[in-house]
Each structure stands twice: as C-alpha cells, then as structure tokens.
Design a protein around this motif. Structure first.
Motif, PDB file in Angstrom:
ATOM      1  N   LEU A  68      -3.711 -19.175  23.904  1.00 45.96           N
ATOM      2  CA  LEU A  68      -4.973 -19.373  24.607  1.00 45.96           C
ATOM      3  C   LEU A  68      -6.070 -18.699  23.805  1.00 45.96           C
ATOM      4  O   LEU A  68      -5.809 -17.728  23.083  1.00 45.96           O
ATOM      5  CB  LEU A  68      -4.942 -18.757  26.017  1.00 45.96           C
ATOM      6  N   ARG A  69      -7.279 -19.172  23.984  1.00 48.38           N
ATOM      7  CA  ARG A  69      -8.436 -18.546  23.360  1.00 48.38           C
ATOM      8  C   ARG A  69      -9.456 -18.229  24.436  1.00 48.38           C
ATOM      9  O   ARG A  69      -9.974 -19.128  25.093  1.00 48.38           O
ATOM     10  CB  ARG A  69      -9.062 -19.459  22.318  1.00 48.38           C
ATOM     11  N   SER A  75       0.552  -3.225  21.944  1.00 48.11           N
ATOM     12  CA  SER A  75       1.293  -4.254  22.685  1.00 48.11           C
ATOM     13  C   SER A  75       0.890  -5.681  22.295  1.00 48.11           C
ATOM     14  O   SER A  75       1.634  -6.626  22.569  1.00 48.11           O
ATOM     15  CB  SER A  75       1.098  -4.063  24.187  1.00 48.11           C
ATOM     16  N   VAL A  76      -0.277  -5.830  21.662  1.00 48.89           N
ATOM     17  CA  VAL A  76      -0.735  -7.179  21.299  1.00 48.89           C
ATOM     18  C   VAL A  76      -0.925  -7.336  19.801  1.00 48.89           C
ATOM     19  O   VAL A  76      -1.251  -8.439  19.336  1.00 48.89           O
ATOM     20  CB  VAL A  76      -2.049  -7.532  22.016  1.00 48.89           C
ATOM     21  N   PHE A  87      -2.555 -11.082  19.054  1.00 47.74           N
ATOM     22  CA  PHE A  87      -3.920 -11.328  19.506  1.00 47.74           C
ATOM     23  C   PHE A  87      -4.891 -10.952  18.391  1.00 47.74           C
ATOM     24  O   PHE A  87      -4.644  -9.996  17.641  1.00 47.74           O
ATOM     25  CB  PHE A  87      -4.256 -10.470  20.727  1.00 47.74           C
ATOM     26  N   THR A  88      -6.011 -11.668  18.339  1.00 47.31           N
ATOM     27  CA  THR A  88      -7.057 -11.362  17.367  1.00 47.31           C
ATOM     28  C   THR A  88      -8.416 -11.465  18.022  1.00 47.31           C
ATOM     29  O   THR A  88      -8.759 -12.507  18.585  1.00 47.31           O
ATOM     30  CB  THR A  88      -7.000 -12.325  16.174  1.00 47.31           C
ATOM     31  N   ILE A  89      -9.176 -10.394  17.915  1.00 48.81           N
ATOM     32  CA  ILE A  89     -10.536 -10.397  18.440  1.00 48.81           C
ATOM     33  C   ILE A  89     -11.497 -10.768  17.330  1.00 48.81           C
ATOM     34  O   ILE A  89     -11.285 -10.408  16.158  1.00 48.81           O
ATOM     35  CB  ILE A  89     -10.902  -9.020  19.052  1.00 48.81           C
ATOM     36  N   TYR A 131     -14.574 -13.450  21.095  1.00 47.57           N
ATOM     37  CA  TYR A 131     -13.413 -14.286  21.353  1.00 47.57           C
ATOM     38  C   TYR A 131     -12.141 -13.436  21.318  1.00 47.57           C
ATOM     39  O   TYR A 131     -12.106 -12.380  20.682  1.00 47.57           O
ATOM     40  CB  TYR A 131     -13.298 -15.387  20.297  1.00 47.57           C
ATOM     41  N   LEU A 132     -11.132 -13.926  21.975  1.00 46.95           N
ATOM     42  CA  LEU A 132      -9.813 -13.324  21.865  1.00 46.95           C
ATOM     43  C   LEU A 132      -8.809 -14.456  21.699  1.00 46.95           C
ATOM     44  O   LEU A 132      -8.549 -15.202  22.647  1.00 46.95           O
ATOM     45  CB  LEU A 132      -9.461 -12.485  23.094  1.00 46.95           C
ATOM     46  N   GLN A 133      -8.301 -14.599  20.488  1.00 45.99           N
ATOM     47  CA  GLN A 133      -7.270 -15.587  20.219  1.00 45.99           C
ATOM     48  C   GLN A 133      -5.924 -14.959  20.551  1.00 45.99           C
ATOM     49  O   GLN A 133      -5.554 -13.939  19.970  1.00 45.99           O
ATOM     50  CB  GLN A 133      -7.312 -16.016  18.763  1.00 45.99           C
TER      51      GLN A 133
END
Length: 123
Positions: free
Chosen positions: A17-18, A62-63, A67-69, A79-81
């Motif tokens: 999700l993004r 944990s991410v 996850f990538t901000i 954004y948070l990919q």
C-alpha cells in the motif's frame, strides 16, 4: 492547518500500500514530517520520519526494509510506501509534522497530527 492522510485499506499479507499525506493551511517545507501508527489496544508508535529537505530518513526497526518514507516539498505532501505487509502492521496510521527540522520518534516531537487512515492486513 490540516494534514489529510489517504491510501489505507484492506490488503493481504505480503501485499503493498502507499499512504499519502497532504498538508494544507501552511507549508511545512522547513519541518520534519513522519508517520506514526496505533494498533488495536496498543500505544501509538513511531513508524518513519523524514527531514525537512528529504536528506535524512529514519524508520522503525519493525518496518525497516519494508516501508519507505518520502516527501515532495513542492506538493507539501509525504508518502509511506509499504511493502511485504504483515498482519501485525494492522493499525491506524497517522501523519505528523514535527516541531523542528527533523522528526523524532516521540509523540512530543509532533507539532501537528493528521487524521488517521486505517490499514488492515489479513493473513
């Protein structure tokens, strides 16, 4: 001042999700921005933060790696990919604007909170 988060939803484990968060009412070009989350019956926790010009990003252990901000200062948006999602990532995700140029990991570092967007990961 409003931080409008979007992009949440229901996804199967392993999916992506993004999330987006658009700021209005003022510009946050000189502020760090970030994401926090709060799962069912859990404390709100830091997920990721990014510096005022995008040169520094910090992700919770944990991410990390999943996850990538990122941010687009011209659009006043972050954004948070999220990839390789797990059921334990299920939470309401909140975007936040920092009091300073970089986002810390504590809620006390936040000057403005956005409304949350729900992410549900099914197993």
């Amino acid at each position: 001042v409003q931080l409008q988060a979007s992009g949440g939803g229901l996804v199967q484990a392993g999916g992506s999700l993004r999330l987006s968060c658009a700021a209005s009412g003022r510009r946050f070009s000189n502020n760090g921005m970030g994401w926090f989350r709060q799962g069912p019956e859990k404390e709100r926790e830091f997920v990721a933060g990014i510096g005022w010009n995008g040169d520094y990003a910090n992700h919770a252990d944990s991410v990390k790696g999943r996850f990538t901000i990122s941010r687009d200062r011209s659009k006043n948006t972050i954004y948070l990919q999220m990839t390789m999602l797990k059921p334990e990532d299920t939470a309401t995700y909140y975007c936040a604007a920092a009091r300073r140029a970089y986002m810390g990991t504590a809620a006390e570092d936040v000057a403005y909170w956005g409304q949350g967007t729900q992410v549900t990961v099914s197993s």
